[in-house]
Design a protein around this motif. Structure first.
Motif, short mmCIF file in Angstrom:
data_model
loop_
_atom_site.label_atom_id
_atom_site.label_comp_id
_atom_site.label_asym_id
_atom_site.label_seq_id
_atom_site.Cartn_x
_atom_site.Cartn_y
_atom_site.Cartn_z
N SER A 159 -15.83 3.95 -97.31
CA SER A 159 -16.81 3.99 -96.40
C SER A 159 -18.07 4.62 -96.70
O SER A 159 -19.15 4.18 -96.32
N LEU A 160 -18.01 5.78 -97.45
CA LEU A 160 -18.98 6.74 -97.82
C LEU A 160 -19.84 5.94 -98.94
O LEU A 160 -21.13 6.54 -99.21
N GLN A 161 -19.45 4.74 -99.55
CA GLN A 161 -20.33 4.45 -100.42
C GLN A 161 -21.54 3.68 -100.03
O GLN A 161 -22.58 3.20 -100.52
N ASP A 162 -21.66 2.93 -98.61
CA ASP A 162 -22.63 2.12 -98.22
C ASP A 162 -22.55 2.44 -96.75
O ASP A 162 -21.62 1.63 -96.14
N PHE A 163 -23.58 2.62 -96.16
CA PHE A 163 -23.98 2.62 -94.75
C PHE A 163 -25.28 2.16 -94.51
O PHE A 163 -26.10 2.38 -93.58
N THR A 164 -25.56 1.04 -95.22
CA THR A 164 -26.87 0.31 -95.17
C THR A 164 -26.60 -0.81 -93.75
O THR A 164 -25.40 -1.22 -93.73
N LEU A 165 -27.67 -1.11 -93.24
CA LEU A 165 -27.30 -2.22 -92.31
C LEU A 165 -27.65 -3.36 -92.86
O LEU A 165 -28.70 -3.94 -93.59
N ARG A 166 -26.76 -4.43 -92.65
CA ARG A 166 -27.03 -5.85 -92.92
C ARG A 166 -27.48 -6.80 -91.94
O ARG A 166 -26.89 -7.10 -91.02
N PRO A 167 -28.85 -7.28 -92.09
CA PRO A 167 -29.29 -7.89 -91.08
C PRO A 167 -28.35 -9.21 -90.91
O PRO A 167 -28.41 -9.94 -91.99
N ASP A 168 -27.99 -9.63 -89.77
CA ASP A 168 -27.24 -10.84 -89.70
C ASP A 168 -27.54 -11.39 -88.27
O ASP A 168 -26.59 -11.27 -87.48
N PRO A 169 -28.53 -12.03 -88.03
CA PRO A 169 -28.71 -12.71 -86.62
C PRO A 169 -28.00 -13.70 -86.11
O PRO A 169 -27.76 -13.74 -85.08
N GLN A 170 -27.55 -14.37 -87.16
CA GLN A 170 -26.61 -15.24 -86.74
C GLN A 170 -25.45 -15.31 -87.63
O GLN A 170 -25.48 -15.90 -88.83
N PRO A 171 -24.22 -14.61 -87.22
CA PRO A 171 -23.18 -14.49 -88.23
C PRO A 171 -22.41 -15.90 -88.67
O PRO A 171 -22.27 -16.59 -87.64
N GLN A 172 -21.80 -15.92 -89.46
CA GLN A 172 -20.97 -17.16 -89.89
C GLN A 172 -19.44 -16.78 -89.62
O GLN A 172 -19.13 -15.78 -90.47
N GLY A 201 -21.61 -8.64 -77.35
CA GLY A 201 -22.46 -7.39 -77.59
C GLY A 201 -23.15 -7.69 -79.14
O GLY A 201 -24.28 -7.50 -79.22
N LEU A 202 -22.23 -8.12 -79.88
CA LEU A 202 -22.79 -8.59 -81.34
C LEU A 202 -23.91 -9.66 -81.33
O LEU A 202 -24.95 -9.52 -82.02
N GLY A 203 -23.54 -10.56 -80.25
CA GLY A 203 -24.43 -11.85 -80.21
C GLY A 203 -25.81 -11.42 -79.43
O GLY A 203 -26.94 -11.82 -79.74
N ASN A 204 -25.79 -10.25 -78.91
CA ASN A 204 -26.88 -9.20 -78.17
C ASN A 204 -27.59 -8.30 -79.25
O ASN A 204 -28.72 -7.88 -78.63
N GLY A 205 -27.34 -8.47 -80.41
CA GLY A 205 -27.87 -7.48 -81.37
C GLY A 205 -27.33 -6.02 -81.48
O GLY A 205 -28.07 -5.36 -82.33
N MET A 206 -26.43 -5.71 -80.91
CA MET A 206 -25.73 -4.52 -81.06
C MET A 206 -25.24 -4.26 -82.55
O MET A 206 -24.54 -5.39 -83.04
N THR A 207 -25.04 -3.12 -82.90
CA THR A 207 -24.24 -2.74 -84.29
C THR A 207 -22.77 -3.05 -83.85
O THR A 207 -22.24 -3.05 -82.60
N LYS A 208 -21.87 -2.81 -84.85
CA LYS A 208 -20.39 -3.29 -84.54
C LYS A 208 -19.94 -2.02 -83.71
O LYS A 208 -19.11 -1.93 -82.90
N ALA A 209 -20.24 -0.69 -84.15
CA ALA A 209 -20.04 0.27 -83.27
C ALA A 209 -20.18 0.49 -81.95
O ALA A 209 -19.63 0.75 -81.07
N GLU A 210 -21.45 0.07 -81.71
CA GLU A 210 -21.86 -0.04 -80.27
C GLU A 210 -21.46 -1.37 -79.41
O GLU A 210 -21.23 -1.03 -78.31
N ALA A 211 -21.18 -2.38 -80.15
CA ALA A 211 -20.45 -3.40 -79.51
C ALA A 211 -18.96 -3.07 -79.04
O ALA A 211 -18.78 -3.39 -78.00
N LEU A 212 -18.43 -2.60 -79.91
CA LEU A 212 -17.03 -2.15 -79.64
C LEU A 212 -17.25 -0.93 -78.35
O LEU A 212 -16.45 -0.97 -77.43
N ARG A 213 -18.02 -0.05 -78.35
CA ARG A 213 -18.05 1.07 -77.29
C ARG A 213 -18.43 0.40 -76.06
O ARG A 213 -17.68 0.53 -75.27
#
Length: 363
Positions: A117-130, A297-309
Motif C-alpha cells: 500500500s505504501l508504494q502508491d497513494f495517488t488518486l486515480r480520476p475515475d468519473p465512470q468506472p468500468q 457513494g462511489l457514484g456520487n464522487g466519494m473516495t473508496k474509504a469515504e464511500a465505505l464509511r
C-alpha cells in the motif's frame, strides 16, 4: 496519519506517525493474554447478530487502542486512520470500537495498509468506472480441500446485488452462476477498473493452498494460485471486492491474522490499487444493503474509504441520504440455514456493517 500497534508479551505499544512530526509512542499496560481474551470476546459478540451491540468490550478495546493518543488526534484534526494492525488485532474491525458516544467509523475513515500500500497513494480520476460484477446466487457445491470438507450454497441476494450495481452503473459486465467461471472472468478483469465478486471465499490461517475464492460454476482459485499467476497482471484494476468472505480461525483459536491482509497484499501485487474483504461471512441480504450504499457513494464522487464509511454509517443510523441511496425492502436469510431471519430492523448491529475492511489505496 498511521497507527501501528505492536503486541508485546507484557504491554501494547502504539506508534502514531503524522505528516509533520516525529513518530510518537504510547505504551499501554495490557498483557498479550488480556488483549487476546478481549479480542476473542469481541469477535464472539460481533458475529452473533442476535446479541446486543457489544459496546462494553468495544469501549475497552478503544481505551487500549485509541484513547492514549486521542488528544494528539484531536490536535491535528485527523480524519483518516491508516491502520497497520499486528497479530491477532487483524481479526478486530477497528471501525467497531466505541468511545462511549459513537462507533469509531462515525468519527474516522479507516484504511488498512500493507507494505504494498505504501508504494502508491495517488488518486486515480475515475468519473465512470468500468465494472465487472459476478455472483454465485443459485446451486450448491460440496468438496474436500486437504483434511477439510466444505459445503456452500448460492447467496440468494448476490444476484440482486449485481443487478442493483448494473442499474447504478450501466455497462457493467455481469457473470452469474455457471457463467461466473475462471475461464470467463479472469481474462476479462483487466479491462475493468472495479471487479466485484459476490461469492464465497475462505481464508485458512497459514495455508495459502487451502484458502480459496469460489466461482459460480464451482471453480476455485487459491491464494497460492493468485500469488503465482496474478502478479502484475491487472494494471487497470482500481478495486477488487469480495463481498462474502470468511476467515476460518480454526480449533486453535486466534492466529496472526496474516491471511486477511495477505489477501489484500496479493491483490495489490496483482496490480489492483485496493481490495475490500470481510472478516466474517455476513448474511447476504445485509451485504446487499451495504454494497448498494457503497457503490452509490462511489457514484456520487466519494473516495473508496469515504464511500465505505458512509455506507457503514447508513446501516448504523438507517439514514441513507449521505450516499444518495435508499435502504429498500430487504429480507435477510441465514447463510447457514437459508431460512429467513427477522433482523431487518437490526442492520445497525456491527455484525452487518463492521466486517468489511478496505485494504490498500483508499482514494
Amino acid at each position: 496519519m498511521l497507527i501501528y500497534p505492536l503486541i508485546l508479551p507484557d504491554r501494547l505499544e502504539l506508534v502514531l506517525i503524522t505528516p509533520n512530526s516525529e513518530p510518537a509512542r504510547y505504551p499501554v499496560p495490557v498483557t498479550q493474554a488480556e488483549l487476546n481474551a478481549a479480542i476473542v470476546a469481541f469477535r464472539q459478540a460481533l458475529t452473533d447478530p442476535t446479541s446486543g451491540a457489544p459496546r462494553a468490550v468495544a469501549q475497552q478495546l478503544y481505551q487500549w487502542l485509541i484513547a492514549p493518543m486521542r488528544d494528539d488526534l484531536e490536535a491535528i484534526d485527523a480524519e483518516t486512520i491508516l491502520y497497520a494492525p499486528d497479530g491477532a488485532l487483524r481479526y478486530v474491525p477497528l471501525a467497531a470500537l466505541h468511545d462511549g458516544d459513537q462507533w469509531l467509523i462515525e468519527r474516522f475513515r479507516i484504511n488498512h495498509i500493507t507494505a504494498a500500500s505504501l508504494q502508491d497513494f495517488t488518486l486515480r480520476p475515475d468519473p465512470q468506472p468500468q465494472i465487472l460484477a459476478a455472483a454465485f446466487s443459485e446451486g450448491s457445491f460440496q468438496f474436500q480441500v486437504g483434511q477439510r470438507s466444505f459445503s456452500f450454497g448460492g447467496l440468494p441476494f448476490a444476484g440482486i446485488e449485481v443487478e442493483k450495481l448494473a442499474e447504478a452503473f450501466p455497462g457493467t459486465t455481469q457473470f452469474i452462476n455457471d457463467a461466473f467461471s475462471r475461464t470467463a472472468v479472469e481474462p476479462a478483469m483487466d479491462s475493468h477498473t472495479i471487479v466485484h465478486l459476490a461469492t464465497h471465499a475462505t481464508f485458512i490461517p497459514g495455508s495459502a493452498s487451502d484458502s480459496f475464492i469460489l466461482f459460480g460454476n464451482g471453480d476455485r482459485l487459491t491464494l497460492q494460485e493468485i500469488k503465482e499467476q496474478w502478479q502484475g497482471r491487472f494494471n487497470q484494476v482500481d478495486l477488487i471486492v469480495l463481498s462474502a468472505c470468511e476467515t476460518g480461525l480454526g480449533d486453535a483459536g486466534l492466529g496472526t491474522g496474516e491471511e486477511i491482509l495477505g489477501f489484500g497484499y496479493l491483490m495489490q501485487e496483482a496490480g489492483a490499487e485496493a481490495a475490500i474483504a470481510s472478516l466474517w461471512q455476513v448474511d447476504d441480504g445485509g451485504t446487499q444493503v451495504l454494497m448498494n450504499a457503497f457503490y452509490a457513494g462511489l457514484g456520487n464522487g466519494m473516495t473508496k474509504a469515504e464511500a465505505l464509511r458512509q455506507a457503514q454509517i447508513a446501516l448504523i443510523t438507517g439514514d441513507f441520504t449521505a450516499v444518495g441511496s435508499d435502504r429498500g425492502t430487504i429480507e435477510i436469510l441465514s447463510t447457514r440455514t437459508g431460512l429467513p431471519q427477522n433482523v431487518s430492523d437490526r442492520l445497525d448491529h456491527p455484525y452487518y456493517w463492521a466486517p468489511f475492511i478496505l485494504i490498500g489505496n483508499g482514494l
